[in-house]
Design a protein around this motif. Structure first.
Motif, PDB file in Angstrom:
ATOM      1  N   SER A 324       0.851  -1.188   0.000  1.00 65.01           N
ATOM      2  CA  SER A 324       0.000   0.000   0.000  1.00 65.01           C
ATOM      3  C   SER A 324       0.884   1.233   0.000  1.00 65.01           C
ATOM      4  N   PRO A 325       0.879   1.977  -1.118  1.00 62.41           N
ATOM      5  CA  PRO A 325       1.777   3.126  -1.214  1.00 62.41           C
ATOM      6  C   PRO A 325       1.348   4.255  -0.271  1.00 62.41           C
ATOM      7  N   ALA A 326       2.326   5.061   0.106  1.00 63.87           N
ATOM      8  CA  ALA A 326       2.051   6.186   1.002  1.00 63.87           C
ATOM      9  C   ALA A 326       1.230   7.242   0.274  1.00 63.87           C
ATOM     10  N   PHE A 327       1.280   7.212  -1.059  1.00 62.43           N
ATOM     11  CA  PHE A 327       0.573   8.213  -1.837  1.00 62.43           C
ATOM     12  C   PHE A 327       0.008   7.562  -3.084  1.00 62.43           C
ATOM     13  N   HIS A 329      -2.467   8.567  -6.720  1.00 64.27           N
ATOM     14  CA  HIS A 329      -3.083   9.664  -7.474  1.00 64.27           C
ATOM     15  C   HIS A 329      -4.599   9.552  -7.426  1.00 64.27           C
ATOM     16  N   ASP A 330      -5.262  10.704  -7.375  1.00 69.63           N
ATOM     17  CA  ASP A 330      -6.721  10.642  -7.500  1.00 69.63           C
ATOM     18  C   ASP A 330      -7.154  11.254  -8.831  1.00 69.63           C
ATOM     19  N   GLU A 331      -6.216  11.403  -9.763  1.00 72.02           N
ATOM     20  CA  GLU A 331      -6.569  11.874 -11.099  1.00 72.02           C
ATOM     21  C   GLU A 331      -5.800  11.039 -12.125  1.00 72.02           C
TER      22      GLU A 331
END
Lengths: 588, 192
Positions: A324-327, A329-331
Motif C-alpha cells: 500500500s503506497p504512502a501516496f 493519485h486521485d486523477e
C-alpha cells in the motif's frame, strides 16, 4: 586492478577482453548494443558491425574455426535470424572458444516480443551461463570461453535488460594474451556438416551435455547459499537478486549455468525442503525440468509468466498482498510516450502517408513511432525486414484498387539487414506494392550505429558505402526515386504517384538523422508562430512535433506555439501551414 | 527487506540528462565505499518519453530495482514525471524536484491538461521535500546546461558523501572546459 562500476554490457566487453578474444561481431539491438560499442575500445580485438545477426554469427564461427576466441552478441530476436548457423554450430563445436551473448528483454522495454532465449539453449543443445550482476557478467564471459574450449561447444551467455543496463561494481582481472595458434586446419569430420559427418557429431553433442550436467554439480557457479528459514529457492540471473531481496532468510540454490541443469545437485537440494520455489523470469524452463525429475515446486502457479519480475512482483506473488503506497493519485495523468525527435526526417513521410490513407506495412526502428497519434500511419509491424514481404502478401489478396494503398516502410539499416530479400521477391514475383526506404544514414533507435549503407565501420573508419539505388536496380526495380523528406509536398506527390503505378517502385527518402554524430548540423535557427496569422486550425499539430504546442489561453480560440529550445529549424511545420504563420527567428 | 540499503529514484523526460546524473551519483557513492547498483532502460523508451533510473547503495545491494514504495529520495527533473512516480516514495521519504514543466504530447495537442499545483501536492504529502528553481540557478552559474549539476548539488545535501568526493566524481565525468561552471552550479545547488 581497481574496482570500478560497470553496466552488464561494459562488463561483458571487459570479460571478453580478459579472455583474449580476437574477433567480435554483432548487429545492434537493445539491450545488447553497448557490448560492441565498448569492445571497440580494446585495440587487440577486431570488432565490427555485421549487416545482420546471421552474418555476425557466421563471422564468429569462421574466426573460431581459424583458432581464435570469438564473441558474437545480439538481442533475443536476433537469435531467430542467427538460428540457422547456430543449430549446426552446436554439432561442429569450436576450435577457438565461441561465446554468443544473447540479451533478452522481459517487459518489452524496446522489443516486439519477450521470447525467452533459454529455450534456444535447450533447442540447439548449447550450454548457457546466466550472470546475475555486472561482476558475474565479466567473470562468466571469461568462463564461457574456457567452457567452450573444454567441452568443444559454443556457449551462450544470457543477459536481460536488467543485467545489461544495470550498473554494479566490478573487479577487473589481468587479461590473457590472444591465441597464437591461429591458422588453417583441415578437419572435415568436424567442420563439414554433411549427413555422414553430422550424424556422428550428434552423438558427441548428446554426450557433451550429459558430461557437462554432471560436472556442473560441483562447480562454484552453481552454489547453495544456506539460510535460516525452511524455504528453499532455485533461481538464476536477475531473479536471484529479487529472491535475496524478498526472502533474505531462504536457502538458495543459485544456478550460474542454466543449461544443462545440474540434476544431482538440484535433487540433493530439493530433498531438504517441503516448500520449494523456482523463481525465474518468463518461461518455466527450470521449473518444468525440475518437475520432470519428480520434484514438487511452486513456480508459474505463483509467479507471473508475462513481463519482468521486480522485488515488488515477487513479494506480492509470495504474500498475495499488494503493497500500500504512502501516496496514490486521485486523477488520471497525461501519458508521456516516446515520440520522434523534433526535426526527425521521418515525420513528413508519415504525415504524407496519413493524408494519402495508405495501408502501411511497417518495420523495426525509430520510424515504428509513426504508429503513434497524431501521425497514426503504420498498420503492421512484425520483425526486422518484414514490411516488404508483408506488403507483397497482402497485395496478393486485394482487388486492384485497394492494392494501390499498400506501402511498405523500412529504414536503411533494416533494409540491409533483411529487407533486400523481400524486395527481390517483390520483383521476381511481380508485385505492385510501393516500398519507401527511410534513409537516415544510421541505425537510429539503438543509438546511431553504422552499417554498410553509411560508409563507416564500427571503429569509425571510412569504408565502401552501399549504393541503395544501385542495389534496388540490380534486383530489377525499374522505378527508383530519391527525395529529401523535408520537401513535404514533393514527397507526398511522389508517394501518391508511385502508389498509383501497377509495378514495384522504391522511394528513398534521404536525410540524415537529426542526432547524427558525423553530420555537422548546421543547426538552423528555430521557428516561431506569428499570433496574428495563426488561425487556430491546428494543422501543424498533426505533425506531432514535440517542439510545437497548443496554447489554449492565447487569442480567442488558442494558438500554436514553438518551443525555441526544442526546435531545430527543419521547417516542415512552415510547409504545413496554409496561412504563413510560421516564421524563422533571426539569430538570437 | 535489507533495511540498511538506501534508494534514490531519478525521474524525468528523455533527453534531460538523467542517465548522466545517475552516473555521477553512482560514481560518488562508489568512491565513498558503498556497494552501488543502478538500473535503467535504453532504446525505445528514451525517445522523449518518461525516463526512470534507480540508484541503490549500502553495505550490500541485491536488486538493482528499488522495491515499490521504498524510495528514500525521489529526484525529479520535471514536475509531472516527479508526480507520476510519487507512489514509489517511502512514507518518510522526500522528493527533490526541479521546478520545470515540459508538456507531454497530449497536452501539446490540447487534448489533455497538465496537472496544476504539483509543487504543493508534493510538499503537502512529503513535507521534507524540496522544490528547486534549477533553471534560475543554472543561469546564475553561467550555463543553462548545468541544471543537472545544480540539482545534484541540492541532492548532495541529503547524502552522506564528502564534498571532495563529489568534486572528484564531477571531474571524472565532466569535460575539462565545462568543469569550472559545473563546480559553481553544484555549489549553488548545494546552497538551496
Amino acid at each position: 586492478m581497481e574496482k570500478t562500476i560497470l553496466s552488464g554490457n561494459e562488463a561483458i566487453a571487459r570479460g571478453a577482453f580478459e579472455a583474449g578474444v580476437m574477433v567480435a561481431s554483432a548487429y545492434p539491438g537493445t539491450p545488447s548494443t553497448e557490448i560492441l560499442e565498448n569492445i571497440v575500445h580494446y585495440p587487440s580485438i577486431d570488432a565490427s558491425w555485421a549487416p545482420n545477426e546471421k552474418v555476425s554469427l557466421e563471422v564468429g564461427i569462421g574466426a573460431s574455426f581459424g583458432g581464435a576466441r570469438a564473441l558474437v552478441t545480439m538481442k533475443h530476436v536476433g537469435v531467430n535470424v542467427a538460428a540457422d548457423p547456430l543449430f549446426t554450430l552446436s554439432y561442429t563445436g569450436v576450435r577457438g572458444g565461441l561465446v554468443l551473448v544473447v540479451a533478452d528483454d522481459p517487459e518489452l522495454h524496446s522489443s516486439q516480443n519477450e521470447q525467452d532465449s533459454r529455450n534456444y539453449a535447450r533447442f540447439a543443445k548449447v550450454p548457457m551461463l546466466e550472470p546475475s550482476d555486472s561482476e558475474e557478467a565479466r567473470a562468466y564471459t571469461r568462463l564461457g570461453f574456457e567452457l567452450s574450449e573444454q567441452f568443444d561447444t559454443p556457449v551462450f551467455l544470457r543477459s536481460t535488460t536488467r543485467i545489461s543496463h544495470s550498473k554494479s561494481i566490478v573487479f577487473p582481472q589481468e587479461p590473457l594474451s590472444p591465441s597464437t595458434e591461429t591458422g588453417l586446419v583441415k578437419d572435415p569430420a568436424k567442420f563439414v556438416m554433411l549427413p555422414g559427418n553430422a550424424r556422428k557429431r550428434h552423438y558427441d553433442v548428446e554426450a557433451r551435455l550429459e558430461k557437462m550436467a554432471e560436472w556442473a554439480c560441483d562447480q562454484p557457479f552453481n552454489r547453495i547459499e544456506e539460510g535460516t528459514s525452511d524455504i528453499g529457492v532455485i533461481t538464476s540471473g536477475i531473479s536471484y537478486q529479487y529472491a535475496k531481496e524478498v526472502l533474505p532468510e531462504a536457502h538458495i540454490l543459485k544456478l550460474g549455468l542454466v543449461h544443462p541443469l545440474p540434476k544431482r545437485l538440484i535433487r540433493e537440494f530439493a530433498e531438504r525442503f517441503e516448500w520449494l520455489y523456482v523463481i525465474e523470469e518468463l518461461d518455466p524452463i527450470i521449473e518444468e525440468q525440475v518437475r520432470a525429475m519428480g520434484i514438487a515446486v511452486k513456480g508459474k502457479d505463483t509467479f507471473p509468466i508475462c513481463g519482468e519480475l521486480t522485488p515488488g512482483r515477487v513479494a506480492k506473488a509470495i504474500s498475495g498482498k499488494e503493497a500500500s503506497p504512502a501516496f496514490s493519485h486521485d486523477e488520471v495523468l497525461p501519458n508521456r510516450p516516446p515520440s520522434m525527435c523534433p526535426g526527425c526526417p521521418h515525420r513528413g513521410v508519415f504525415f504524407g502517408l496519413n493524408r494519402l490513407k495508405a495501408f502501411v506495412t511497417g518495420d523495426i526502428g525509430c520510424y515504428t513511432l509513426g504508429f503513434m497519434p497524431p501521425l497514426s500511419a503504420m498498420d503492421t509491424c512484425v520483425c526486422m525486414g518484414a514490411s516488404i514481404g508483408n506488403a507483397t502478401g497482402i497485395s496478393k489478396v486485394l482487388p486492384p484498387e485497394e492494392r494501390k494503398r499498400v506501402v511498405a516502410v523500412i529504414g536503411d539499416s533494416t533494409f540491409l539487414h533483411t529487407g533486400i530479400n523481400g524486395l527481390m521477391d517483390m520483383v521476381y514475383n511481380d508485385s505492385t506494392a510501393t516500398v519507401i526506404i527511410l534513409d537516415n544514414s544510421t541505425t537510429g533507435m539503438t543509438g546511431r550505429q553504422d552499417h554498410p549503407g553509411t560508409g563507416y565501420t564500427l571503429g569509425g573508419e571510412k569504408s565502401y558505402q552501399v549504393d541503395l539505388e544501385g542495389l534496388c536496380r540490380s534486383v530489377g526495380v525499374k522505378h527508383i526515386h530519391t527525395i529529401d523528406p523535408y520537401d513535404l509536398d514533393e514527397t507526398r506527390d511522389l508517394i501518391r504517384r508511385e502508389m498509383e503505378r501497377p509495378e514495384v517502385s522504391v522511394i528513398i527518402t534521404r536525410r540524415a538523422c537529426m542526432l547524427h554524430k558525423r553530420d555537422i548540423l548546421e543547426r538552423k535557427p528555430p521557428l516561431f508562430v506569428d499570433p496574428d496569422k495563426c488561425t487556430a486550425c491546428k494543422a501543424c499539430l498533426r505533425l506531432g512535433c514535440p517542439a510545437i504546442s497548443w496554447e489554449p489561453e492565447a487569442g480567442e480560440k488558442g494558438k500554436a506555439q514553438v518551443n525555441r529550445l526544442l526546435c531545430v529549424g527543419c521547417g516542415v511545420c512552415e510547409k504545413v501551414c496554409k496561412f504563413g504563420a510560421f516564421g524563422v527567428c533571426d539569430g538570437e | 527487506m535489507a533495511s540498511e540499503v538506501k534508494n534514490i529514484l531519478l525521474v524525468g523526460v528523455g533527453g534531460q540528462g538523467i542517465l548522466l546524473a545517475s552516473e555521477i551519483l553512482s560514481e560518488a557513492l562508489m568512491l565513498s565505499g558503498f556497494d552501488v547498483k543502478k538500473a535503467e532502460v535504453h532504446g525505445m523508451a528514451q525517445r522523449g518519453g518518461s525516463v526512470i533510473s534507480h540508484v541503490r547503495y549500502g553495505e550490500k545491494v541485491y536488486s538493482p530495482i528499488i522495491p515499490e514504495g521504498e524510495a528514500d529520495i525521489l529526484f525529479g527533473f520535471e514536475l509531472l514525471e516527479s508526480y507520476r512516480y510519487l507512489p514509489l516514495l517511502h512514507r518518510d521519504g522526500r522528493a527533490v524536484v526541479n521546478n520545470l514543466r515540459i508538456n507531454p504530447p497530449g497536452v501539446s495537442l490540447g487534448q489533455e491538461n497538465y496537472v496544476e499545483g504539483i509543487p504543493e501536492k508534493i510538499t503537502g504529502h512529503f513535507p521534507q521535500s524540496k522544490i528547486v528553481d534549477g533553471m534560475t540557478l543554472a543561469r546564475q552559474a553561467g550555463d543553462l546546461r548545468t541544471v543537472n549539476t545544480v540539482l545534484l548539488g541540492t541532492l548532495s545535501h541529503f547524502l552522506e558523501i564528502d564534498e571532495s568526493i563529489w568534486q572528484q566524481a564531477l571531474k571524472a565525468r565532466v569535460p575539462e572546459r565545462f568543469l569550472e561552471t559545473n563546480l559553481k552550479a553544484f555549489a549553488l545547488g548545494r546552497g538551496v
